[in-house]
Design an enzyme around this catalytic site. Structure first.
Site, PDB file in Angstrom:
ATOM      1  N   LYS A   1       0.850  -1.207   0.000  1.00 19.98           N
ATOM      2  CA  LYS A   1       0.000   0.000   0.000  1.00 19.98           C
ATOM      3  C   LYS A   1       0.884   1.255   0.000  1.00 19.98           C
ATOM      4  CE  LYS A   1      -1.628   1.523   4.088  1.00 19.98           C
ATOM      5  NZ  LYS A   1      -1.143   2.894   4.291  1.00 19.98           N
TER       6      LYS A   1
ATOM      7  N   ASP B   1       5.553   0.680  11.851  1.00 19.15           N
ATOM      8  CA  ASP B   1       4.310   0.039  11.406  1.00 19.15           C
ATOM      9  C   ASP B   1       4.193  -1.418  11.857  1.00 19.15           C
ATOM     10  OD1 ASP B   1       3.490   2.351  10.244  1.00 19.15           O
ATOM     11  OD2 ASP B   1       3.790   1.730   8.174  1.00 19.15           O
TER      12      ASP B   1
ATOM     13  N   ARG C   1      -8.606  -0.169   5.451  1.00 20.67           N
ATOM     14  CA  ARG C   1      -7.773   0.840   4.785  1.00 20.67           C
ATOM     15  C   ARG C   1      -6.470   0.232   4.279  1.00 20.67           C
ATOM     16  NH1 ARG C   1      -5.859   4.972   8.496  1.00 20.67           N
ATOM     17  NH2 ARG C   1      -4.539   5.251   6.677  1.00 20.67           N
TER      18      ARG C   1
END
Ligand code: UD1
Length: 417
Positions: free
Chosen positions: A22, A306, A398
């Site tokens: 992403k 992350d 998302r």
């Protein structure tokens, strides 16, 4: 609002195909403004990508998605271009600000909504604007919007970022590809996603070189029909690797490049995680004994922020006291109160979490707060006693393609209601 119901303690086994990154696809999508006809392959079908495509459509580009081919074709006829990124499309996804560089570079002006605050920290854009000003842009902030202009085009420059930012490095590169003369930027982010953006731009004839944290960009972008395959999502890969270490008989993670997560592999191995690593796939197994560890999150090649929330779940299963220092974002421990409600023993002091393990997690009703925090709750639920109900899962959608489908295929018990 949708929820996930997860019944824990079901041993995972099977194969998971890792999607495209992403965080790599978002700046490359912004870069398609600079080209006339682009096909992007291995695109993840997640909501942040759809938001970026909507933004490109608002600007005047056309796109066609193919789920079967996991690709998107984007056409910029350079007609009726609206050099604006409105609040409604930038507020849910900060990466919307990445259209600023390409719009300003190609069309000499842009009006982009300030992304505003975000749950994990203030996340300003001062470094993005710093770089654009160095390239000769005039910038004004008014009514929540950035107004940028460069009437005679941007000019190559030499500058150094005062601190490292992934997004600002990407915006600076995207702007510099149309600047007159050579641009040299020091103290850049060097994440694999930046390399992917550079290899896409190289295909358009731009000469970009990276040496340590220094990036040099020479102008010569040539618009042409181009195709590019996005690298694998190293964060999704790391997430399932940790999931496997927690509760898999054998999990095979495919469609990857294991070189992208060397640091993560070495940390997991130090923690006693059993895995077989190959270039294009990794097999991971639940380890009986997980060892404590102390880690810091840092810009690449350091351990990624992350994956901080996910590795914390593994730490709850390690014997002794583990520590994680969060060095990138000031408010990225929002999963901790939820994990404590499931029985985790975690204390936060300043920017460090202290995790005591091993401890038994119990199913509970919990709330997802941001993308990575949400997926850490999924990992916790997979090893918890009984059922966990996770609320506000729109964050997961998302950034994780087919999360529950991928896990259910590997025998997890998950229901979306
Ligand atoms: C990107 C990633 C995100 C990841 C982060 C750090 C994307 C779409 N998102 O976000 O998943 O967590 O990198 O690896 O790729 N900062 C400033 N001023 C700025 C810009 C950033 O002070 O103008 C600060 C931020 O508040 C943060 C730090 O710099 O403390 C790093 O942020 P940055 O690398 O810019 O993150 P993003 O690009 O937003």
């Amino acid at each position: 609002m949708q929820k996930l119901l997860i019944d824990g303690k079901k041993t995972l086994s099977g194969n998971i195909n890792i999607s495209g990154s992403k965080n790599s696809a978002l700046p490359i999508l912004a870069a398609t403004i600079l080209n006339n006809h682009t096909t992007i392959k291995n695109i993840p079908f997640v909501n942040d990508i759809f938001t970026m495509l909507n933004l490109l459509k608002f600007i005047g580009l056309k796109y066609k998605l193919s789920k079967k081919k996991q690709s998107v074709e984007i056409i910029n006829q350079n007609k009726k271009i609206n050099t604006v990124a409105p609040y409604k499309l930038v507020k849910t996804m900060r990466a919307g600000v990445l259209v600023l560089g390409p719009l300003l570079a190609k069309y000499k002006k842009a009006k982009v909504s300030l992304p505003g605050g975000c749950a994990i920290g203030t996340r300003p854009v001062d470094l993005h604007l710093f770089a654009l000003k160095k390239l000769g842009a005039k910038i004004k902030i008014k009514n929540g919007y950035i107004f940028a202009s460069a009437k005679n085009g941007l000019k190559g420059a030499k500058f150094k970022f005062p601190s490292i930012s992934v997004g600002a490095t990407e915006n600076a590169i995207l702007a510099a590809v149309h600047a007159k003369g050579i641009t040299t930027i020091d103290n850049c982010a060097i994440e694999p996603e930046i390399n992917d953006l550079i290899s896409f731009l190289n295909k358009l004839g731009v000469e970009i070189r990276m040496s340590g944290r220094k990036i040099t960009i020479e102008r010569s972008i040539k618009e042409k029909k181009t195709s590019h395959k996005i690298i694998c999502d190293r964060i999704e890969l790391g997430t399932y690797l940790i999931g496997g270490a927690l509760i898999a008989k054998k999990l095979r993670l495919k469609n990857i490049d294991s070189n992208l997560i060397k640091k993560e592999i070495s940390i997991l191995k130090k923690m006693g995680v059993k895995m077989s690593v190959y270039k294009n796939y990794i097999e991971v197994y639940k380890s009986k004994k997980i060892k404590k560890i102390n880690i810091n999150t840092d810009p690449y090649p350091g351990f990624p922020t992350d994956l901080q929330a996910q590795i914390m779940i593994l730490m709850t299963q390690a014997k002794g006291l583990s520590k994680i220092k969060e060095s990138i974002f000031e408010n990225r421990f929002m999963h901790v109160p939820e994990l404590k409600r499931m029985g985790a023993k975690i204390e936060i002091r300043n920017n460090t979490a202290y995790i005591t393990g091993p401890c038994l997690l119990n199913g509970a009703e919990v709330m997802a707060t941001d993308l990575r925090a949400s997926v850490s709750l999924v990992l916790a639920a997979l090893i918890a006693n009984k059922r966990t109900k996770i609320n506000r899962i729109y964050h997961l959608d998302r950034g994780y393609q087919d999360l529950e489908k991928k896990l259910i295929k590997c025998k997890a018990k998950i229901k979306r209601v």
